[in-house]
Design an enzyme around this catalytic site. Sequence first.
Site, short mmCIF file in Angstrom:
data_model
loop_
_atom_site.label_atom_id
_atom_site.label_comp_id
_atom_site.label_asym_id
_atom_site.label_seq_id
_atom_site.Cartn_x
_atom_site.Cartn_y
_atom_site.Cartn_z
CE LYS A 56 -1.02 -27.22 -33.48
NZ LYS A 56 0.24 -27.21 -32.77
NE ARG B 233 -3.28 -26.02 -27.10
CZ ARG B 233 -3.33 -25.38 -28.26
NH1 ARG B 233 -4.16 -25.58 -29.27
NH2 ARG B 233 -2.21 -24.75 -28.35
NE ARG C 20 4.37 -18.76 -34.26
CZ ARG C 20 3.52 -19.92 -33.77
NH1 ARG C 20 3.18 -20.79 -34.46
NH2 ARG C 20 3.10 -19.91 -32.50
NE ARG D 2 0.57 -17.16 -31.32
CZ ARG D 2 0.31 -18.25 -31.47
NH1 ARG D 2 0.09 -18.81 -32.88
NH2 ARG D 2 0.33 -19.36 -30.57
NE ARG E 270 2.39 -21.16 -27.00
CZ ARG E 270 3.06 -20.87 -28.28
NH1 ARG E 270 3.85 -19.94 -28.18
NH2 ARG E 270 2.90 -21.43 -29.30
P1 ADP Z 1 0.03 -23.16 -30.64
O1 ADP Z 1 -0.27 -24.43 -31.03
O2 ADP Z 1 1.32 -22.42 -31.23
O3 ADP Z 1 0.52 -23.24 -29.06
P2 ADP Z 1 -2.44 -21.99 -30.91
O4 ADP Z 1 -2.56 -20.65 -31.57
O5 ADP Z 1 -3.11 -23.20 -31.12
O6 ADP Z 1 -0.87 -22.13 -30.62
O7 ADP Z 1 -3.00 -21.48 -29.30
C1 ADP Z 1 -2.44 -20.42 -28.72
C2 ADP Z 1 -3.35 -20.35 -27.35
O8 ADP Z 1 -4.77 -20.51 -27.40
C3 ADP Z 1 -2.80 -21.57 -26.60
O9 ADP Z 1 -1.70 -21.37 -25.49
C4 ADP Z 1 -4.01 -21.60 -25.33
O10 ADP Z 1 -4.06 -20.58 -24.30
C5 ADP Z 1 -5.02 -21.11 -26.10
N1 ADP Z 1 -5.80 -22.20 -26.97
C6 ADP Z 1 -5.90 -22.52 -28.24
N2 ADP Z 1 -6.67 -23.84 -28.40
C7 ADP Z 1 -6.80 -24.25 -27.06
C8 ADP Z 1 -7.57 -25.40 -26.56
N3 ADP Z 1 -8.13 -26.50 -27.57
N4 ADP Z 1 -7.79 -25.40 -25.19
C9 ADP Z 1 -7.34 -24.75 -24.61
N5 ADP Z 1 -6.67 -23.53 -24.91
C10 ADP Z 1 -6.65 -23.25 -26.34
#
Ligand code: ADP
Length: 212
Positions: free
Chosen positions: A13, A87, A126, A159, A170
Amino acid sequence: MNIILFGAPGAGKGTQSALLVERRNMRHISTGDLFRAHVKQGTRLGTEAKTYMDAGKLVPDEIVLGMVEDVLKELGSQSFILDGFPRTAPQAEALEAMLKNYDLSISKALFLEVPTERLMARLTGRRVCSSCGASYHIEAKPPQRAGICDLCGGIVDQRPDDQESVIRTRLEAYEKSTAPLKSYFTGKGQFVAVPGLGSTEDVYKQLVSHLD
Ligand code: ADP
Ligand code: ZN
């Protein structure tokens, strides 16, 4: 045209969003990036979110929603990409209400489809620039000088949530809370699946074919 880009962690994404920003002048709204910026700046919201992020858990909806609303209310007319939001089903419903409120709309929810067994290797390999956020992979796309960003010279690092044990959590959170949104968006007539394997350019071509 405003879109939601969703898919499992590691589906690509962020990579595809970066191309859409560069080539189609879209605005990238990534809740993960927003949270990481808060963590870096040491805000209260960042401190609250960090505990969840480091454990690979979803940040509670009420924290996410306030942060997203702050962005939506000051959006101009530039087309935007929502990445990593919504999400959960409650987030999707709250988004609808916010869009109505600010007179905005989403045309499509593009789902980047990558088989689960490919995600772990993508995520453990990554590396990310700690200054500009550019994304690398130790095998598929290493920086030219080890540990240094090609674009800005910043430090390229892992990260904290890209360790195997955290990735598992996750992926579980994704399966439980986010994957069910496929049927939600289908019901809204917004769902489009896009194959997420193949080169970055191949995936991009497929993605943009749904934008015009
Ligand atoms: P990825 O999609 O690779 O897991 P992101 O950078 O989108 O990584 O998200 C990293 C972390 O940020 C998630 O594991 C969560 O803890 C938090 N996070 C991001 N977006 C949301 C969301 N919409 N709702 C809840 N937690 C979120
Ligand atoms: Zn950089």
